[in-house]
Design a protein around this motif. Sequence first.
Motif, short mmCIF file in Angstrom:
data_model
loop_
_atom_site.label_atom_id
_atom_site.label_comp_id
_atom_site.label_asym_id
_atom_site.label_seq_id
_atom_site.Cartn_x
_atom_site.Cartn_y
_atom_site.Cartn_z
N ARG A 107 45.23 39.81 38.42
CA ARG A 107 43.98 40.57 38.29
C ARG A 107 43.29 40.27 36.96
O ARG A 107 42.08 40.44 36.84
CB ARG A 107 44.26 42.06 38.41
CG ARG A 107 44.67 42.50 39.81
CD ARG A 107 45.03 43.97 39.85
NE ARG A 107 43.90 44.81 39.47
CZ ARG A 107 43.95 46.14 39.45
NH1 ARG A 107 45.07 46.77 39.77
NH2 ARG A 107 42.89 46.85 39.10
N LEU B 54 45.83 43.35 44.32
CA LEU B 54 45.91 42.06 44.97
C LEU B 54 47.22 41.95 45.74
O LEU B 54 48.23 42.56 45.40
CB LEU B 54 45.82 40.93 43.94
CG LEU B 54 44.49 40.79 43.23
CD1 LEU B 54 44.57 39.74 42.12
CD2 LEU B 54 43.38 40.42 44.21
N GLU C 48 38.66 31.12 44.48
CA GLU C 48 37.45 31.92 44.39
C GLU C 48 36.94 31.96 42.95
O GLU C 48 35.73 31.80 42.71
CB GLU C 48 37.74 33.33 44.89
CG GLU C 48 36.54 34.27 44.85
CD GLU C 48 36.89 35.66 45.32
OE1 GLU C 48 36.12 36.60 45.01
OE2 GLU C 48 37.93 35.83 45.99
N GLN C 49 37.82 32.18 42.00
CA GLN C 49 37.42 32.24 40.60
C GLN C 49 36.84 30.92 40.11
O GLN C 49 35.94 30.89 39.27
CB GLN C 49 38.63 32.62 39.74
CG GLN C 49 39.05 34.07 39.85
CD GLN C 49 38.02 35.02 39.25
OE1 GLN C 49 37.49 34.77 38.17
NE2 GLN C 49 37.71 36.09 39.96
N HIS D 75 42.80 33.50 45.44
CA HIS D 75 42.14 34.16 44.31
C HIS D 75 41.67 33.14 43.27
O HIS D 75 40.56 33.27 42.73
CB HIS D 75 43.09 35.16 43.65
CG HIS D 75 42.52 35.82 42.43
ND1 HIS D 75 41.66 36.90 42.50
CD2 HIS D 75 42.66 35.53 41.10
CE1 HIS D 75 41.31 37.26 41.28
NE2 HIS D 75 41.90 36.45 40.42
N GLN E 177 46.67 36.81 48.72
CA GLN E 177 45.57 36.39 47.84
C GLN E 177 46.06 35.58 46.65
O GLN E 177 45.32 34.75 46.12
CB GLN E 177 44.82 37.62 47.33
CG GLN E 177 44.10 38.42 48.41
CD GLN E 177 43.64 39.76 47.88
OE1 GLN E 177 44.43 40.67 47.64
NE2 GLN E 177 42.34 39.87 47.66
N THR E 178 47.29 35.83 46.21
CA THR E 178 47.75 35.24 44.95
C THR E 178 48.73 34.09 45.12
O THR E 178 49.11 33.45 44.14
CB THR E 178 48.43 36.32 44.08
OG1 THR E 178 49.64 36.77 44.73
CG2 THR E 178 47.50 37.49 43.83
N ASN F 69 51.21 39.81 40.97
CA ASN F 69 50.00 40.34 41.61
C ASN F 69 49.17 41.17 40.65
O ASN F 69 47.94 41.18 40.74
CB ASN F 69 50.37 41.15 42.85
CG ASN F 69 50.87 40.28 44.00
OD1 ASN F 69 50.62 39.08 44.02
ND2 ASN F 69 51.59 40.87 44.93
#
Length: 300
Positions: free
Chosen positions: A198, A14, A245-246, A242, A18-19, A194
């Motif tokens: 994950r 990642l 999305e989750q 991220h 994204q984070t 990062n």
Amino acid sequence: MTAAAQPSFEPDPLTCEQTRIPIPAIHRSATKRPPRLTDAMDFWQFAGAAANVAMQMARPGVGHGVADSRVESGALMVHPWKRLRTTASYLAVALLGTTEEKEAFREAVNVAHRQVRSEPGAPVKYNAFDRNLQLWVAACLYIGFEDSYQLLHGRMSPEQAEDFYSTSATLGTTLQVPEEMWPCTRADFDLYWNEAVRLAVVDDKVRAYVDDLLHLRMINFPMRLVFGGLLQFLTAGFLAPHFREQMGVTWTATDQRRFENLFLFVGFVNRFIPRFLRNAPTRNMMRDVQRRLRKQKALI
């Protein structure tokens, strides 16, 4: 004849895009001294509180620990204002408390944490004393401070970010995280973050709990009606891609522009509010902790 080995696919690492949430503007400091973590002791910081809890819960061990907790007195969905006071008190002690005050608060939290462990056969194993989980929670808290500070003051340079980060270890060491576990530098923190993100994989149980949180179902309906829309918008804005999305949170480019414009305005107004007023909530929490210690009252 042996079967051919199946190829293994390692997921792509990642990235910060994204984070982390984007910060559009350059840093604009009111002083020439380097920024410090205590500069983020601002009442605007609480705008991202629900998002920060959601981020913490995205780690399965934390999410299931919160959702299954038997400690009803501190349950977010049962006693939201008490939980807010406890979290705000912890942050105040971590930033402003003496060694003795931190030790006292640590022991108070330990009493509650002793009851937070998974049952035999639980699908997700957790223990509130797991230092890796505590490091994750502390890292989320740091992200909250850095994001809110930068949204108000602009994106820091690497040197400024290092200064800001340099005293942040107390967010973890005030609990069970030893100082050597806290990433040494701001660049090390990015590497840790990062990789740790994950492991933030939200299942249906945690997603349902977070959905209640994002829709403020723990507060009464009139307050939800008045403040719900704004707080849901702020919460989604403080979540990195991220996490959105989750959690199944929709966020458009138009939403991002509105969010950035809101904080551009708030950051401008903030320059004219005296520091003692902006810091008052955190300092009041610190005084409340000191009063409770003097009177030997429960801290959480």
